[in-house]
Design a protein around this motif. Sequence first.
Motif, short mmCIF file in Angstrom:
data_model
loop_
_atom_site.label_atom_id
_atom_site.label_comp_id
_atom_site.label_asym_id
_atom_site.label_seq_id
_atom_site.Cartn_x
_atom_site.Cartn_y
_atom_site.Cartn_z
N ALA A 155 -4.49 1.04 -14.04
CA ALA A 155 -4.25 2.39 -14.55
C ALA A 155 -3.93 3.45 -13.64
CB ALA A 155 -5.51 2.92 -15.38
N PRO A 156 -2.97 4.35 -14.15
CA PRO A 156 -2.61 5.54 -13.27
C PRO A 156 -3.97 6.23 -12.74
CG PRO A 156 -1.19 5.23 -15.21
CD PRO A 156 -2.16 4.38 -15.51
N SER A 162 -6.12 -15.84 -7.53
CA SER A 162 -5.05 -16.05 -8.40
C SER A 162 -4.15 -15.07 -8.35
CB SER A 162 -5.59 -16.58 -9.77
OG SER A 162 -6.25 -17.87 -9.40
N ALA A 163 -4.52 -13.78 -8.48
CA ALA A 163 -3.58 -12.56 -8.87
C ALA A 163 -4.14 -11.45 -8.03
CB ALA A 163 -3.83 -12.25 -10.44
N MET A 164 -3.18 -10.46 -7.43
CA MET A 164 -3.58 -9.43 -6.60
C MET A 164 -2.77 -8.30 -6.86
SD MET A 164 -2.57 -9.20 -2.46
CE MET A 164 -1.07 -9.52 -2.93
N THR A 165 -3.52 -6.97 -6.87
CA THR A 165 -2.98 -5.73 -6.81
C THR A 165 -3.60 -4.76 -5.75
OG1 THR A 165 -2.10 -4.07 -8.45
CG2 THR A 165 -4.40 -4.87 -8.60
N VAL A 166 -2.83 -3.79 -5.75
CA VAL A 166 -3.55 -2.83 -4.99
C VAL A 166 -3.66 -1.28 -5.69
CG1 VAL A 166 -3.23 -1.19 -2.79
CG2 VAL A 166 -2.31 -3.47 -2.84
N ASP A 167 -5.15 -0.73 -5.61
CA ASP A 167 -5.17 0.46 -6.46
C ASP A 167 -4.48 1.71 -5.69
OD1 ASP A 167 -7.12 1.18 -4.74
OD2 ASP A 167 -8.77 0.81 -5.99
N ARG A 168 -4.62 2.89 -6.50
CA ARG A 168 -4.16 4.00 -5.72
C ARG A 168 -4.80 4.21 -4.54
NH1 ARG A 168 -4.02 8.61 -10.24
NH2 ARG A 168 -3.16 9.68 -8.62
N SER A 169 -6.13 3.91 -4.22
CA SER A 169 -6.86 4.36 -2.99
C SER A 169 -6.50 3.66 -1.98
CB SER A 169 -8.40 4.46 -3.51
OG SER A 169 -8.99 2.94 -3.61
N GLY A 170 -5.62 2.31 -2.23
CA GLY A 170 -5.49 1.56 -1.28
C GLY A 170 -6.29 0.19 -1.05
N ARG A 212 0.85 -1.12 0.04
CA ARG A 212 -0.06 -0.06 0.05
C ARG A 212 0.91 1.23 0.07
NH1 ARG A 212 -2.58 -3.38 4.12
NH2 ARG A 212 -4.64 -3.74 3.45
N ALA A 213 0.27 2.47 -0.39
CA ALA A 213 1.00 3.75 -0.37
C ALA A 213 1.58 3.89 1.05
CB ALA A 213 0.07 4.68 -0.74
N ASP A 214 0.99 3.59 1.84
CA ASP A 214 1.54 3.80 3.33
C ASP A 214 2.48 2.85 4.03
OD1 ASP A 214 0.01 1.76 3.94
OD2 ASP A 214 -1.43 2.81 5.59
N GLY A 215 2.95 1.74 2.86
CA GLY A 215 4.05 1.09 3.46
C GLY A 215 3.54 -0.38 3.98
#
Length: 246
Positions: free
Chosen positions: A245-246, A193-201, A153-156
């Motif tokens: 996406a950014p 199966s797959a993971m990510t974190v978006d800009r909002s956390g 996450r953005a906060d580490g």
Amino acid sequence: MTELAVWACGADACRTGGVAVTTPEHEASVDADAAVRPDGSMVVAHTRPERGATSATGLVRLSLTFCRAPDCGDPRTVTVTRRFPGDTIPRDVLLTPDGRAVVTVTLPKKRGLTVIACDTAACRDPHLATLGADLPLPPERVSVYPTADIAIRADGRPVVLYRETLEEGDGLLLDCLTPTCARHEWIRLPAASAMTVDRSGRVLVAGTPAGGDRLMLTTCRDARCVTSRLTPATWVRDDLAWSVAP
């Protein structure tokens, strides 16, 4: 002697970088994973047999090697522990926004994982958290090595997608409430199966349930998760990748 070299790849070609890890003895293999900072510096997590270890003890040393550039001209190695079982493998390594390394390691046919979180970018005092996992599966579905993929996450604070099978189906989300995972929660997911974190956390996990024919999306925030069924996906199994996406 065994050397672990780095390859640097551009748009058109790859070239040999420097040697990140050198062992005094010849090793059949060196288990490793790496992460790269935006400035081109990198960290390599790797294990090798501890000096003097016998087949009975089977201990390995887990270390982090930091390179200022892909040529690894002046590597610096930090030994995290000398007491890991011999079949430990680094599963993933990522860097937090402030440059701290986070590493996951697992053992074959053994539930749970260890999360290693550096205190600073220099990693003078890494924190180890060995965590159990409750994901009962029939023996024939358990893979040799559980996987433990990291997102930051953005906060580490890390999140880890933990799976004990390479097939579609259940997984566990390790939600770290602190940057070192000293406080954490396990969340069971029906399809992972797959993971990510978006800009909002938000944590986004995609997958298909065991025996299912639909791609499912789970969205988690603050340990609360919602799962939605998406388009039919009989062609989807474990080969999933995320891009936000950014």
